[in-house]
Design a protein around this motif. Structure first.
Motif, PDB file in Angstrom:
ATOM      1  N   UNK A   1      -7.266 -17.195  -4.431  1.00 16.36           N
ATOM      2  CA  UNK A   1      -6.756 -16.980  -3.580  1.00 16.36           C
ATOM      3  C   UNK A   1      -7.293 -15.403  -2.775  1.00 16.36           C
ATOM      4  N   UNK A   2      -7.818 -14.449  -3.534  1.00 16.02           N
ATOM      5  CA  UNK A   2      -7.967 -13.027  -3.204  1.00 16.02           C
ATOM      6  C   UNK A   2      -9.728 -12.741  -3.407  1.00 16.02           C
ATOM      7  N   UNK A   3     -10.468 -13.390  -3.457  1.00  9.56           N
ATOM      8  CA  UNK A   3     -11.903 -13.267  -3.508  1.00  9.56           C
ATOM      9  C   UNK A   3     -12.352 -12.886  -2.683  1.00  9.56           C
ATOM     10  N   UNK A   4     -11.904 -13.657  -1.352  1.00  3.79           N
ATOM     11  CA  UNK A   4     -12.898 -12.833   0.607  1.00  3.79           C
ATOM     12  C   UNK A   4     -12.146 -11.692   0.509  1.00  3.79           C
ATOM     13  N   UNK A   5     -11.035 -12.168   0.171  1.00  5.34           N
ATOM     14  CA  UNK A   5     -10.169 -10.342   0.211  1.00  5.34           C
ATOM     15  C   UNK A   5     -11.151  -9.275  -0.399  1.00  5.34           C
ATOM     16  N   UNK A   6     -11.690  -9.355  -1.840  1.00  7.77           N
ATOM     17  CA  UNK A   6     -11.512  -8.844  -2.574  1.00  7.77           C
ATOM     18  C   UNK A   6     -13.397  -7.896  -2.657  1.00  7.77           C
ATOM     19  N   UNK A   7     -14.251  -9.072  -2.226  1.00 11.44           N
ATOM     20  CA  UNK A   7     -15.527  -8.891  -1.949  1.00 11.44           C
ATOM     21  C   UNK A   7     -15.904  -7.871  -1.175  1.00 11.44           C
ATOM     22  N   UNK A   8     -15.739  -7.307  -0.091  1.00  7.79           N
ATOM     23  CA  UNK A   8     -16.034  -5.677   0.335  1.00  7.79           C
ATOM     24  C   UNK A   8     -15.917  -4.936   0.004  1.00  7.79           C
ATOM     25  N   UNK A   9     -14.545  -4.645  -1.003  1.00 15.74           N
ATOM     26  CA  UNK A   9     -14.246  -3.762  -2.012  1.00 15.74           C
ATOM     27  C   UNK A   9     -15.379  -3.607  -3.512  1.00 15.74           C
ATOM     28  N   UNK A  10     -15.497  -5.597  -3.670  1.00 16.59           N
ATOM     29  CA  UNK A  10     -16.040  -5.017  -5.121  1.00 16.59           C
ATOM     30  C   UNK A  10     -17.868  -4.192  -4.426  1.00 16.59           C
ATOM     31  N   UNK A  11     -18.095  -4.647  -3.444  1.00 19.69           N
ATOM     32  CA  UNK A  11     -19.440  -4.385  -2.600  1.00 19.69           C
ATOM     33  C   UNK A  11     -19.605  -3.254  -2.389  1.00 19.69           C
ATOM     34  N   UNK A  12     -18.635  -2.205  -2.275  1.00 21.21           N
ATOM     35  CA  UNK A  12     -18.764  -1.027  -2.261  1.00 21.21           C
ATOM     36  C   UNK A  12     -18.623  -0.525  -0.277  1.00 21.21           C
ATOM     37  N   UNK A  13     -18.499  -1.844   0.671  1.00 24.39           N
ATOM     38  CA  UNK A  13     -18.568  -1.411   1.512  1.00 24.39           C
ATOM     39  C   UNK A  13     -17.414  -0.766   2.311  1.00 24.39           C
ATOM     40  N   UNK A  14     -17.490  -0.538   3.699  1.00 26.95           N
ATOM     41  CA  UNK A  14     -15.943   0.327   3.897  1.00 26.95           C
ATOM     42  C   UNK A  14     -15.128  -0.483   4.502  1.00 26.95           C
ATOM     43  N   UNK A  15     -14.286   0.525   3.834  1.00 27.53           N
ATOM     44  CA  UNK A  15     -12.758   0.018   3.918  1.00 27.53           C
ATOM     45  C   UNK A  15     -12.688  -1.014   4.963  1.00 27.53           C
ATOM     46  N   UNK A  16     -12.419  -0.526   6.397  1.00 31.31           N
ATOM     47  CA  UNK A  16     -11.966  -1.605   7.173  1.00 31.31           C
ATOM     48  C   UNK A  16     -12.540  -2.755   7.685  1.00 31.31           C
ATOM     49  N   UNK A  17     -13.381  -3.148   6.754  1.00 36.28           N
ATOM     50  CA  UNK A  17     -13.968  -4.746   6.490  1.00 36.28           C
ATOM     51  C   UNK A  17     -12.763  -5.230   5.697  1.00 36.28           C
ATOM     52  N   UNK A  18     -12.372  -4.360   4.887  1.00 36.86           N
ATOM     53  CA  UNK A  18     -11.746  -5.585   3.883  1.00 36.86           C
ATOM     54  C   UNK A  18     -10.060  -5.614   4.811  1.00 36.86           C
TER      55      UNK A  18
END
Length: 681
Positions: free
Chosen positions: A482-499
């Motif tokens: 349920x959270x995989x799409x939401x959490x992927x940018x955080x795991x990747x270290x991408x800018x938080x605004x994408x999350x």
């Protein structure tokens, strides 16, 4: 200026405004503004936009409230239908399910997309020939009988409310997850916070407000999906190609397959899987030796507490011993329930760590025959369920005529494909992100997003050093689908605004579907039950008022149940589809295409389908069966969501036998004459 031109200008401005908001959020992060404020920004901006549209669309006119005055242009009705359709399960859950289940989960996309083709062919243009307000109106008119369709309508109300209620719980659950994480509130508070956003879109303006907010929500969803996919491709592609440079250029699927084969052969990964299986075997041994295993365990913990009290232990040690005793099952029946759940949890961990995109499989997977059968069964159930969803059928009554309805279905299908084609890519890129940024990481370097998501609901995101080697293995990672799409940018270290952007898209998907579902429940209770059965003399104003009361009551009840954390989004949504397919598909299709279908046949079809599907879903649900200290039915290839492959034929057989054995053959002749007309505007 035409109505369509006005709408186009308004939503063009809205699209531009949302793009500006994304740029503002990116600038906020570049200037060092905290993540929490960026989360607030996306949530409140989107909630605020939907609230403004909902307030501007408020109405007390009966036709506007129930069917948006039947003036919604085909293109915008298609966008609104797509938004109502693409729930949190489509936007968030599909990619997460693909992550863990591989290509087997593509049955979800095949079934949902194919269902829209069936809608265009079997349902939409025919139902729009009538000036109806609900599914119950059509079924009661088609299968009128001596009681003018009252019994048929009552059963339809039961089925509609049940389907929509299960479906809406999944949407409110998704809203609770997102608001809890990005607004920094507890999950229960996040649920009711999201409920306010749902109600402001549907309570005041009914179908009129839901339609125009749904169009805005689709715009948010499609922009979010496109930006996310492009950003992830650009961000993850470089790392994958560098890691596998010695093998030459590789595609994302090839990279994922290679990594999964590597993980399957890794001794450390095998050790973790073996430890999971050992724990599952230990719980099975405890279950097999009940009640003595429970009695021995309880007695040992009781003695430890007594020793702690009398051997000079500290207060903290005594309290710890008390917690150990009180957390132990109270009797052997509860022990069997809890130990069975723990055993299944470890078996699920083993299955989740087995490669799905690569060719290497172990004995924990289904046979090829079983996988193919399950795939077809799930797709078949979802296709038929799509045709029979009450909140989707109501959309066919909002266009000016049947021709516009047909075109709106085509537009909806095109809009849906835009999101569905991106879901497999999101899943693949999520795997690349996990492989590149999480697997092989030292536990001392694990970032704080794990703790942040665990505070929302314990177990949503877990990392546990099972083999005690200090390094993260893939089998040790536990991420809820349920959270995989939401959490992927955080795991990747991408800018938080994408999350935050993905959170806005997920909210749009959940809110749009929840609005449509609550309105379907409210219409069924106020129009079908209150007006058509209890008080036929009710004024239009009273009917609208009753609808608002029913909508508010259903929303509050659903939010309360959701706060109890009912479980996986895709499973809940799939259950709603199975119920809809089993209960309403046969009566709807037979009512249009078979003149011999009778009232008795419809009653038997709905009753047989609803009861058999409910029983199948209950018996195959381990959490439900655990409430009665019973083991769930092991259905093999037939999962609960796939139950329609059995229950839909049962419903059809009941329809045919009951129609041929007795009942009037000339029921609702006027309805049949209208159905045969090429067009009735």
């Amino acid at each position: 200026m035409s109505f369509t031109t006005t709408l186009t200008r308004f939503f063009s401005v809205l699209t531009l405004g949302f793009l500006v908001c994304i740029g503002v959020a990116a600038a906020m992060e570049s200037y060092g503004i905290g993540r929490q404020w960026i989360g607030y920004f996306f949530i409140f901006i989107t909630f605020g936009a939907y609230a403004v549209i909902g307030l501007l669309s408020r109405t007390s006119d009966m036709y506007e409230y129930f069917v948006a005055s039947r003036t919604v242009p085909a293109a915008y009705n298609g966008m609104a239908t797509a938004a109502d359709w693409m729930s949190a399960a489509s936007f968030l859950g599909v990619a997460g399910t693909l992550f863990y289940s591989g290509f087997e989960a593509l049955a979800l996309l095949v079934g949902w997309t194919g269902g829209f083709v069936l809608i265009a062919l079997l349902i939409a243009p025919y139902l729009r020939k009538f000036a109806f307000f609900s599914v119950g109106d059509f079924l009661a008119a088609r299968y009128a009988g001596d009681d003018k369709g009252r019994v048929v309508r009552l059963i339809c109300i039961l089925v509609t409310v049940s389907i929509s209620f299960v479906y809406v719980i999944a949407q409110i659950y998704a809203v609770g997850l997102i608001t809890s994480r990005f607004a920094g509130v507890e999950f229960g508070i996040g649920v009711f916070f999201g409920l306010a956003g749902i109600l402001v879109c549907s309570f005041l303006g009914g179908m009129r407000a839901v339609t125009w907010t749904a169009v805005a929500q689709y715009i948010v969803m499609i922009l979010t999906m496109l930006i996310t996919v492009v950003a992830l491709v650009g961000f993850t592609g470089k790392g994958a190609s560098e890691r596998y440079a010695e093998a030459g250029p590789v595609s994302f699927p090839e990279y994922v397959r290679a990594q999964e084969r590597k993980f399957f052969a890794d001794p450390a990964e095998s050790e973790v899987r073996s430890l999971y299986l050992r724990e599952a075997d230990r719980y099975q041994l405890l279950i097999d030796t009940l009640p003595s295993s429970w009695a021995e365990g309880y007695e040992a913990r009781r003695k430890n507490l007594e020793l702690a009290r009398y051997d000079g232990s500290t207060f903290q040690e005594i309290k710890a011993a008390e917690r150990v005793l009180t957390s132990f099952p109270k009797d052997s029946q509860e022990a069997k329930k809890r130990w069975s759940q723990e055993k299944q949890r470890y078996l699920d961990k083993v299955k989740a760590s087995v490669p799905h995109f690569g060719s290497t499989r172990d004995d924990s997977g289904l046979s090829d025959w079983g996988e193919s059968l399950n795939f077809l069964a799930v797709a078949f159930t979802l296709m038929c369920g799509t045709v029979a969803l009450p909140h989707l059928i109501v959309r066919f009554f909002t266009t000016p005529n049947a021709s516009q309805t047909r075109w709106s279905v085509a537009v909806a299908l095109a809009c849906i494909l835009g999101v569905y084609l991106a879901s497999p890519w999101l899943s693949l890129m999520a795997k690349v992100v996990v492989y590149e940024n999480l697997v092989g990481l030292s536990y001392s370097d694990v970032p704080n997003w794990v703790a942040a998501w665990s505070r929302v609901i314990p177990g949503l995101a877990t990392l546990q050093d099972v083999n005690q080697d200090g390094v993260v293995q893939f089998a040790e990672i536990g991420l809820s689908p349920d959270i995989l799409v939401l959490i992927t940018p955080e795991i990747a270290g991408m800018p938080f605004f994408l999350s935050g952007l993905i959170a806005a898209g997920g909210l749009a998907a959940a809110l749009s579907t929840a609005d449509g579902l609550l309105l379907a429940i409210a219409s069924s209770l106020s129009h079908d039950l209150y007006y058509r059965i209890l008080n036929p003399d009710a004024t239009a104003q009273r009917r609208v008022t009753m609808s608002k009361i029913a909508l508010l009551s259903a929303a509050l009840l659903a939010a309360w149940i959701t706060s109890l954390q009912p479980g996986n989004i895709v499973v809940l949504v799939g259950s709603a589809f199975a119920l809809a397919a089993s209960s309403l598909f046969v009566p709807l299709v037979a009512g249009i295409f078979w003149s011999g279908a009778t009232r008795r046949g419809a009653l038997w079809a709905m009753g047989t389908g609803f009861v058999s599907s409910s029983l199948f879903l209950a018996l195959t649900n381990s959490s439900f069966m655990a409430l009665f200290n019973l083991d769930a039915l092991q259905a093999g290839a037939f999962s609960g969501v796939a139950s329609g492959i059995l229950t839909i034929p049962l419903s059809a057989v009941a329809m045919v036998i009951a129609s041929l054995k007795g009942g009037r053959k000339d029921e609702a002749p006027a309805v049949m004459r209208v159905l045969r007309l090429p067009e009735c505007e």
